[in-house]
Design an enzyme around this catalytic site. Structure first.
Site, PDB file in Angstrom:
ATOM      1  N   LYS A  18       0.845  -1.206   0.000  1.00 25.22           N
ATOM      2  CA  LYS A  18       0.000   0.000   0.000  1.00 25.22           C
ATOM      3  C   LYS A  18       0.876   1.250   0.000  1.00 25.22           C
ATOM      4  O   LYS A  18       0.656   2.179  -0.783  1.00 25.22           O
ATOM      5  CB  LYS A  18      -0.897   0.030   1.235  1.00 25.22           C
ATOM      6  CG  LYS A  18      -1.523   1.406   1.498  1.00 25.22           C
ATOM      7  CD  LYS A  18      -2.385   1.467   2.721  1.00 25.22           C
ATOM      8  CE  LYS A  18      -1.698   1.933   3.959  1.00 25.22           C
ATOM      9  NZ  LYS A  18      -1.468   3.390   4.072  1.00 25.22           N
ATOM     10  N   ASN A  19       1.899   1.288   0.859  1.00 27.04           N
ATOM     11  CA  ASN A  19       2.655   2.538   1.026  1.00 27.04           C
ATOM     12  C   ASN A  19       3.641   2.810  -0.104  1.00 27.04           C
ATOM     13  O   ASN A  19       4.206   3.889  -0.178  1.00 27.04           O
ATOM     14  CB  ASN A  19       3.316   2.569   2.400  1.00 27.04           C
ATOM     15  CG  ASN A  19       2.258   2.731   3.487  1.00 27.04           C
ATOM     16  OD1 ASN A  19       1.114   3.090   3.202  1.00 27.04           O
ATOM     17  ND2 ASN A  19       2.626   2.448   4.717  1.00 27.04           N
TER      18      ASN A  19
ATOM     19  N   CYS B 275      -5.076   8.616   8.517  1.00 26.35           N
ATOM     20  CA  CYS B 275      -5.303   8.187   9.907  1.00 26.35           C
ATOM     21  C   CYS B 275      -4.868   9.294  10.871  1.00 26.35           C
ATOM     22  O   CYS B 275      -3.833   9.920  10.683  1.00 26.35           O
ATOM     23  CB  CYS B 275      -4.463   6.962  10.228  1.00 26.35           C
ATOM     24  SG  CYS B 275      -4.994   5.498   9.377  1.00 26.35           S
TER      25      CYS B 275
ATOM     26  N   ARG C  48       0.433  15.411  12.397  1.00 24.36           N
ATOM     27  CA  ARG C  48       1.200  14.897  11.248  1.00 24.36           C
ATOM     28  C   ARG C  48       1.531  16.079  10.331  1.00 24.36           C
ATOM     29  O   ARG C  48       0.990  16.234   9.267  1.00 24.36           O
ATOM     30  CB  ARG C  48       0.414  13.819  10.510  1.00 24.36           C
ATOM     31  CG  ARG C  48       0.108  12.609  11.386  1.00 24.36           C
ATOM     32  CD  ARG C  48      -0.625  11.516  10.635  1.00 24.36           C
ATOM     33  NE  ARG C  48       0.273  10.717   9.797  1.00 24.36           N
ATOM     34  CZ  ARG C  48      -0.169   9.705   9.044  1.00 24.36           C
ATOM     35  NH1 ARG C  48      -1.454   9.429   8.992  1.00 24.36           N
ATOM     36  NH2 ARG C  48       0.674   8.992   8.295  1.00 24.36           N
TER      37      ARG C  48
ATOM     38  N   ASP D 161       4.014   0.824  12.153  1.00 22.24           N
ATOM     39  CA  ASP D 161       2.746   0.270  11.659  1.00 22.24           C
ATOM     40  C   ASP D 161       2.481  -1.129  12.198  1.00 22.24           C
ATOM     41  O   ASP D 161       1.363  -1.633  12.096  1.00 22.24           O
ATOM     42  CB  ASP D 161       2.743   0.214  10.124  1.00 22.24           C
ATOM     43  CG  ASP D 161       2.814   1.592   9.519  1.00 22.24           C
ATOM     44  OD1 ASP D 161       3.083   1.698   8.308  1.00 22.24           O
ATOM     45  OD2 ASP D 161       2.618   2.572  10.263  1.00 22.24           O
TER      46      ASP D 161
ATOM     47  N   ARG E 110      -8.894   0.504   3.832  1.00 24.67           N
ATOM     48  CA  ARG E 110      -7.938   1.420   3.187  1.00 24.67           C
ATOM     49  C   ARG E 110      -6.619   0.711   2.904  1.00 24.67           C
ATOM     50  O   ARG E 110      -5.910   1.052   1.980  1.00 24.67           O
ATOM     51  CB  ARG E 110      -7.664   2.623   4.106  1.00 24.67           C
ATOM     52  CG  ARG E 110      -8.737   3.672   4.123  1.00 24.67           C
ATOM     53  CD  ARG E 110      -8.202   4.922   4.784  1.00 24.67           C
ATOM     54  NE  ARG E 110      -6.909   5.272   4.222  1.00 24.67           N
ATOM     55  CZ  ARG E 110      -5.905   5.783   4.934  1.00 24.67           C
ATOM     56  NH1 ARG E 110      -6.048   5.987   6.227  1.00 24.67           N
ATOM     57  NH2 ARG E 110      -4.758   6.090   4.355  1.00 24.67           N
TER      58      ARG E 110
HETATM   59  C1  EPZ Z   1       4.341   6.911   6.222  1.00 26.65           C
HETATM   60  O1  EPZ Z   1       3.639   8.031   6.753  1.00 26.65           O
HETATM   61  C2  EPZ Z   1       3.314   5.795   6.135  1.00 26.65           C
HETATM   62  N1  EPZ Z   1       2.220   6.215   5.277  1.00 26.65           N
HETATM   63  C3  EPZ Z   1       2.771   5.480   7.531  1.00 26.65           C
HETATM   64  O2  EPZ Z   1       1.913   4.348   7.390  1.00 26.65           O
HETATM   65  C4  EPZ Z   1       3.932   5.106   8.434  1.00 26.65           C
HETATM   66  O3  EPZ Z   1       3.427   4.905   9.740  1.00 26.65           O
HETATM   67  C5  EPZ Z   1       4.964   6.238   8.439  1.00 26.65           C
HETATM   68  O4  EPZ Z   1       5.398   6.498   7.088  1.00 26.65           O
HETATM   69  C6  EPZ Z   1       6.195   5.893   9.271  1.00 26.65           C
HETATM   70  O5  EPZ Z   1       6.787   4.726   8.777  1.00 26.65           O
HETATM   71  C7  EPZ Z   1       2.394   6.146   3.944  1.00 26.65           C
HETATM   72  O6  EPZ Z   1       3.444   5.769   3.454  1.00 26.65           O
HETATM   73  C8  EPZ Z   1       1.219   6.570   3.101  1.00 26.65           C
HETATM   74  P1  EPZ Z   1       6.653  10.189   8.210  1.00 26.65           P
HETATM   75  P2  EPZ Z   1       4.340   9.488   6.711  1.00 26.65           P
HETATM   76  O7  EPZ Z   1       6.661  11.404   7.366  1.00 26.65           O
HETATM   77  O8  EPZ Z   1       5.107   9.634   5.458  1.00 26.65           O
HETATM   78  C9  EPZ Z   1       6.859  13.525  11.537  1.00 26.65           C
HETATM   79  C10 EPZ Z   1      -0.015   3.110   7.618  1.00 26.65           C
HETATM   80  O9  EPZ Z   1      -0.545   2.633   8.635  1.00 26.65           O
HETATM   81  N2  EPZ Z   1       6.932  14.469  10.411  1.00 26.65           N
HETATM   82  O10 EPZ Z   1       7.812   9.258   8.163  1.00 26.65           O
HETATM   83  O11 EPZ Z   1       3.325  10.493   7.056  1.00 26.65           O
HETATM   84  C11 EPZ Z   1       5.476  12.912  11.672  1.00 26.65           C
HETATM   85  O12 EPZ Z   1       4.630  13.764  12.407  1.00 26.65           O
HETATM   86  C12 EPZ Z   1       0.511   4.512   7.662  1.00 26.65           C
HETATM   87  O13 EPZ Z   1       0.170   2.499   6.528  1.00 26.65           O
HETATM   88  C13 EPZ Z   1       7.177  15.818  10.670  1.00 26.65           C
HETATM   89  O14 EPZ Z   1       7.332  16.226  11.816  1.00 26.65           O
HETATM   90  O15 EPZ Z   1       5.353   9.329   7.926  1.00 26.65           O
HETATM   91  C14 EPZ Z   1       5.745  11.633  12.390  1.00 26.65           C
HETATM   92  O16 EPZ Z   1       5.852  11.874  13.764  1.00 26.65           O
HETATM   93  C15 EPZ Z   1       0.232   5.206   8.977  1.00 26.65           C
HETATM   94  N3  EPZ Z   1       7.222  16.689   9.637  1.00 26.65           N
HETATM   95  C16 EPZ Z   1       7.106  11.212  11.848  1.00 26.65           C
HETATM   96  O17 EPZ Z   1       7.698  12.397  11.287  1.00 26.65           O
HETATM   97  C17 EPZ Z   1       7.049  16.285   8.343  1.00 26.65           C
HETATM   98  O18 EPZ Z   1       7.126  17.131   7.425  1.00 26.65           O
HETATM   99  C18 EPZ Z   1       7.028  10.134  10.783  1.00 26.65           C
HETATM  100  O19 EPZ Z   1       6.345  10.664   9.711  1.00 26.65           O
HETATM  101  C19 EPZ Z   1       6.807  14.914   8.099  1.00 26.65           C
HETATM  102  C20 EPZ Z   1       6.764  14.029   9.142  1.00 26.65           C
END
Ligand code: EPZ
Length: 420
Positions: A23-24, A117, A122, A305, A397
């Site tokens: 999915k991701n 979610c 985020r 996840d 989803r």
């Molecule tokens: C991806 O989300 C995945 N989603 C998430 O999977 C997964 O949990 C996450 O990566 C971590 O592995 C998709 O790929 C669609 P991040 P993403 O940017 O890209 C902070 C699922 O269940 N952050 O690595 O949003 C953020 O708040 C979903 O399949 C900032 O502060 O994750 C978080 O605390 C849920 N500023 C951390 O980094 C930013 O600009 C990780 O976020 C971006 C992120």
């Protein structure tokens, strides 16, 4: 009226389950296609609602999108870069990858903020930092984000956090920028490598995917290509946990074991017996499981996840387990639901303690997010009696055809429409 999933617990599972495309990766690959000047065929696309929402968005951009089973054929040749303001934007967080790809292709994008979610705040500040570093101007008008650039010029970008989304989005904006872009402290998730593989097939010049630093030499043109999506390591991990909790002998097929090293080592630590044969992992259940401690980290650390479904397995392990959530400190919506089924879990700030083994009893529970839904499915399969899981749209989803995959393993699962 709402749809619920009803599961009668206590039935041992056996057989083979085939893992779908990731999915991701999928939700980034599809937006990346708009960068091409010709048709792109992607194989191994999971049939999940996030893909439906992205199809709507690409059709709003005047791309032709044709789905045939697990193949999606997209032709972005007649792209029209219109503002993306429909409800489809809210359906998933990954709609924000269209920021990077439309900026990279058209030097402008106007769209609503993404959905997805609720796992705590985020923000997308790191995405914005990367776009601005490349020369874009970001503003907000009528609850849309507007990102424009006269020219995108390669530069050096350091990510304060190895964000998956920011890494991919900046790559999408940089592949056609003028000159060289070096992005440091990038995320190394396998899905990022998959997106870079697609872009490279389209003609992009990208080096270092899967390492801490990615280097991109901008190119003028990106053409169509074919691409096969990697298997979903989170779905595979979820089924390994299901098999450990409720399985007799379950074969999880179409897996890249290397993508699951952290989970496999934790399951072994808990006493789960597994055999890895090629792209299959055979789980022989566990006579008696013992507790373990998990700290979520960016890849290749333990995946955030998977901490939710693993928490359910921890309720069946002897002793006190713990989860420390270093990625999303508020990602504990599943604990209250599991407690309603009889689990003994204490939630702290960014962590939880799980006391086991405890007997779980079926009742009505509510999926608060996608992976909470997965945790509740694991719990329902091992509970006494029938559980009803509401808010199943979260589960749909990210898990293709999960009912039939579980039924094929011997689970008693059905969907019902209920009054409330
Ligand atoms: C991806 O989300 C995945 N989603 C998430 O999977 C997964 O949990 C996450 O990566 C971590 O592995 C998709 O790929 C669609 P991040 P993403 O940017 O890209 C902070 C699922 O269940 N952050 O690595 O949003 C953020 O708040 C979903 O399949 C900032 O502060 O994750 C978080 O605390 C849920 N500023 C951390 O980094 C930013 O600009 C990780 O976020 C971006 C992120």
């Amino acid at each position: 009226m709402k749809e619920i999933i009803a599961i009668e617990g206590g039935h041992k599972l056996s057989g083979t389950v085939e893992i779908s495309g990731a999915k991701n990766a999928t939700v980034a690959l599809i937006p990346a296609v708009v960068l091409a000047d010709g048709p792109v065929n992607i194989y191994g696309v999971p049939n999940i609602s996030d893909v439906d929402a992205l199809k709507v968005l690409l059709e709003e951009l005047n791309c032709t999108v044709f789905r045939d089973g697990d193949t999606i054929k997209i032709d972005p040749s007649n792209l029209q870069n219109v503002p993306l303001v429909s409800p489809a934007v809210d359906k998933l967080r990954a709609s924000y990858y269209l920021m990077g790809s439309l900026l990279g292709k058209c030097k402008e994008v106007r769209m609503r903020m993404p959905g997805g979610c609720y796992l705590g705040p985020r923000p997308i500040d790191l995405h914005i930092k990367g776009f601005e570093a490349l020369g874009a101007k970001v503003s907000y008008e009528d609850d849309c984000i507007v990102i424009k650039a006269e020219k995108l010029v390669g530069t050096k970008i350091y990510l304060d956090f190895a964000s998956v989304g920011a890494t991919i989005n900046i790559i999408l904006a940089a592949v056609k920028a003028t000159g060289k872009t070096v992005i440091e402290n990038v995320a190394k998730e396998p899905e990022i490598i998959d997106v870079c593989n697609l872009l490279t097939k389209m003609g992009a010049n990208i080096r270092g995917a899967g390492t801490d630093t990615i280097t991109i030499e901008g190119v003028e043109k990106l053409q169509g290509c074919n691409h096969e999506i990697i298997p979903d390591r989170i779905e595979a991990g979820t089924f390994l946990i299901i098999a450990a909790a409720a399985g007799e002998r379950v074969v999880v097929q179409n897996v890249i074991p290397q993508h699951l090293e952290s989970l496999i080592s934790k399951l072994k630590e808990m006493g789960v017996v597994m055999e890895i044969i090629g792209d299959s992992i055979i789980v022989n259940g566990a006579s008696e499981m013992v507790s373990c401690d998990v700290r979520t980290q960016v890849y290749p650390g333990f995946a955030t996840d998977l901490q939710q479904p693993l928490t359910t397995l921890m309720t069946q392990a002897k002793g006190v387990s713990s989860v420390t959530e270093n990625i999303y400190p508020e990602r504990f919506g599943h604990c209250e639901q599991l407690a309603n089924m009889g689990a003994h879990i204490e939630v702290f700030d960014g962590a939880c303690k799980v006391y086991g083994p405890t007997k779980l009893t079926g009742t009505r529970v509510y999926a608060t997010d996608l992976r909470c839904g997965a945790a509740l499915i694991v719990a329902a399969l091992i509970s006494e009696g029938v559980s009803e899981i509401a808010n199943v749209y979260h589960i749909d989803r990210g898990y293709e055809n999960i009912d039939n995959k579980l039924i094929a393993l011997g689970a008693r699962i059905s969907r019902r429409i209920v009054e409330n």
